[in-house]
Scaffold this active site. Structure first.
Site, PDB file in Angstrom:
ATOM      1  N   LEU A  96       0.823  -1.200   0.000  1.00 14.67           N
ATOM      2  CA  LEU A  96       0.000   0.000   0.000  1.00 14.67           C
ATOM      3  C   LEU A  96       0.866   1.262   0.000  1.00 14.67           C
ATOM      4  O   LEU A  96       1.925   1.295   0.628  1.00 14.67           O
ATOM      5  CB  LEU A  96      -0.909  -0.026   1.242  1.00 14.67           C
ATOM      6  CG  LEU A  96      -1.989   1.038   1.332  1.00 14.67           C
ATOM      7  CD1 LEU A  96      -3.001   0.883   0.191  1.00 14.67           C
ATOM      8  CD2 LEU A  96      -2.703   0.948   2.678  1.00 14.67           C
ATOM      9  N   ASN A  97       0.391   2.294  -0.688  1.00 15.62           N
ATOM     10  CA  ASN A  97       1.052   3.599  -0.766  1.00 15.62           C
ATOM     11  C   ASN A  97       2.459   3.525  -1.373  1.00 15.62           C
ATOM     12  O   ASN A  97       3.306   4.349  -1.075  1.00 15.62           O
ATOM     13  CB  ASN A  97       1.110   4.276   0.615  1.00 15.62           C
ATOM     14  CG  ASN A  97      -0.267   4.539   1.156  1.00 15.62           C
ATOM     15  OD1 ASN A  97      -1.177   4.921   0.410  1.00 15.62           O
ATOM     16  ND2 ASN A  97      -0.449   4.325   2.457  1.00 15.62           N
ATOM     17  N   ARG A  98       2.679   2.521  -2.178  1.00  9.14           N
ATOM     18  CA  ARG A  98       3.968   2.302  -2.857  1.00  9.14           C
ATOM     19  C   ARG A  98       5.120   2.131  -1.871  1.00  9.14           C
ATOM     20  O   ARG A  98       6.278   2.365  -2.184  1.00  9.14           O
ATOM     21  CB  ARG A  98       4.252   3.413  -3.873  1.00  9.14           C
ATOM     22  CG  ARG A  98       3.090   3.552  -4.874  1.00  9.14           C
ATOM     23  CD  ARG A  98       3.429   4.179  -6.169  1.00  9.14           C
ATOM     24  NE  ARG A  98       4.436   3.511  -6.956  1.00  9.14           N
ATOM     25  CZ  ARG A  98       4.246   2.396  -7.687  1.00  9.14           C
ATOM     26  NH1 ARG A  98       3.070   1.802  -7.688  1.00  9.14           N
ATOM     27  NH2 ARG A  98       5.234   1.901  -8.390  1.00  9.14           N
ATOM     28  N   LEU A  99       4.797   1.683  -0.648  1.00  7.82           N
ATOM     29  CA  LEU A  99       5.819   1.378   0.363  1.00  7.82           C
ATOM     30  C   LEU A  99       6.153  -0.113   0.248  1.00  7.82           C
ATOM     31  O   LEU A  99       5.904  -0.913   1.147  1.00  7.82           O
ATOM     32  CB  LEU A  99       5.313   1.744   1.761  1.00  7.82           C
ATOM     33  CG  LEU A  99       4.989   3.226   1.953  1.00  7.82           C
ATOM     34  CD1 LEU A  99       4.382   3.470   3.329  1.00  7.82           C
ATOM     35  CD2 LEU A  99       6.243   4.069   1.748  1.00  7.82           C
ATOM     36  N   HIS A 100       6.712  -0.482  -0.906  1.00  5.91           N
ATOM     37  CA  HIS A 100       6.933  -1.879  -1.254  1.00  5.91           C
ATOM     38  C   HIS A 100       7.991  -2.533  -0.366  1.00  5.91           C
ATOM     39  O   HIS A 100       8.881  -1.863   0.156  1.00  5.91           O
ATOM     40  CB  HIS A 100       7.378  -1.992  -2.718  1.00  5.91           C
ATOM     41  CG  HIS A 100       6.551  -1.183  -3.651  1.00  5.91           C
ATOM     42  ND1 HIS A 100       5.183  -1.318  -3.754  1.00  5.91           N
ATOM     43  CD2 HIS A 100       6.893  -0.213  -4.540  1.00  5.91           C
ATOM     44  CE1 HIS A 100       4.720  -0.481  -4.663  1.00  5.91           C
ATOM     45  NE2 HIS A 100       5.736   0.212  -5.144  1.00  5.91           N
TER      46      HIS A 100
END
Length: 196
Positions: free
Chosen positions: A172-176
């Site tokens: 989520l939220n590009r917090l890979h």
């Protein structure tokens, strides 16, 4: 503490992908990136045929563009993306030819039509018409009628032995989540988390 093993980790997620992807071929599809002797890159999709502690093997015509590049510059990169798992895996390292006996064993498992095609195709070379290709297949088929088809001497496999692997999991939220594995000749694999 358990030693990092990205090949074993790959085998675990690959087994999941083969169950979750709609078509089994989708799980084995991988992007192969090569470069010629001058460093000009080229990429294409190929199919993963085997994975073990030695690395990742795929097969091709040795006269293909990819094979010519691998012979000139035996380094490559592989990428898999499995949408059902929201997971990408990358591997980079040197590439060597698969031994003839392994290539023979794999070739024997291919469907007969694919075996005929391997003999008939001058992969990556200009072709004047589809009719010419089909005529070549018919000629090869007539030559091997009622007999097993041996592996062509110009066809075989390559194996990428990874020195670097990365697992990327979408969050989520590009917090890979990103984990990088690096191979050291003396100490084996190390693992570290990367910023997304």
């Amino acid at each position: 503490m358990k030693r990092p093993d990205p090949i074993a980790e790959f085998q675990r997620v690959f087994a999941k992908a083969k169950k979750t992807e709609q078509d089994p071929y989708e799980a084995t599809a991988m992007m192969l990136a090569t470069a010629d002797a001058e460093g000009r890159p080229s990429a294409r999709m190929v199919l993963l045929k085997t994975v073990d502690e030695r690395g990742f093997a795929f097969y091709t015509n040795f006269q293909s563009r990819k094979a010519e590049q691998l012979e000139a510059n035996p380094q490559a990169a592989l990428t898999w993306y499995w949408a059902t798992l929201d997971l990408q895996v990358r591997a980079e390292g040197p590439v060597t030819r698969v031994p003839d006996e392994e290539a023979d064993a794999y070739f024997a498992t291919r469907p007969r039509g694919s075996q005929l095609g391997a003999w008939a195709s001058k992969q990556s070379r200009p072709l004047s018409s589809r009719a010419k290709l089909l005529a070549r297949v018919a000629k090869v088929e007539a030559r091997h009628l009622g007999r097993e088809i041996p592996r062509p001497p110009f066809w075989g496999g390559y194996r990428l032995s990874p020195e670097r692997m990365e697992f990327w999991h979408n969050r989520l939220n590009r917090l890979h989540d990103r984990y990088l594995y690096l191979r050291d000749e003396e100490s084996g694999w190390s693992r570290q988390r990367l910023y997304p």
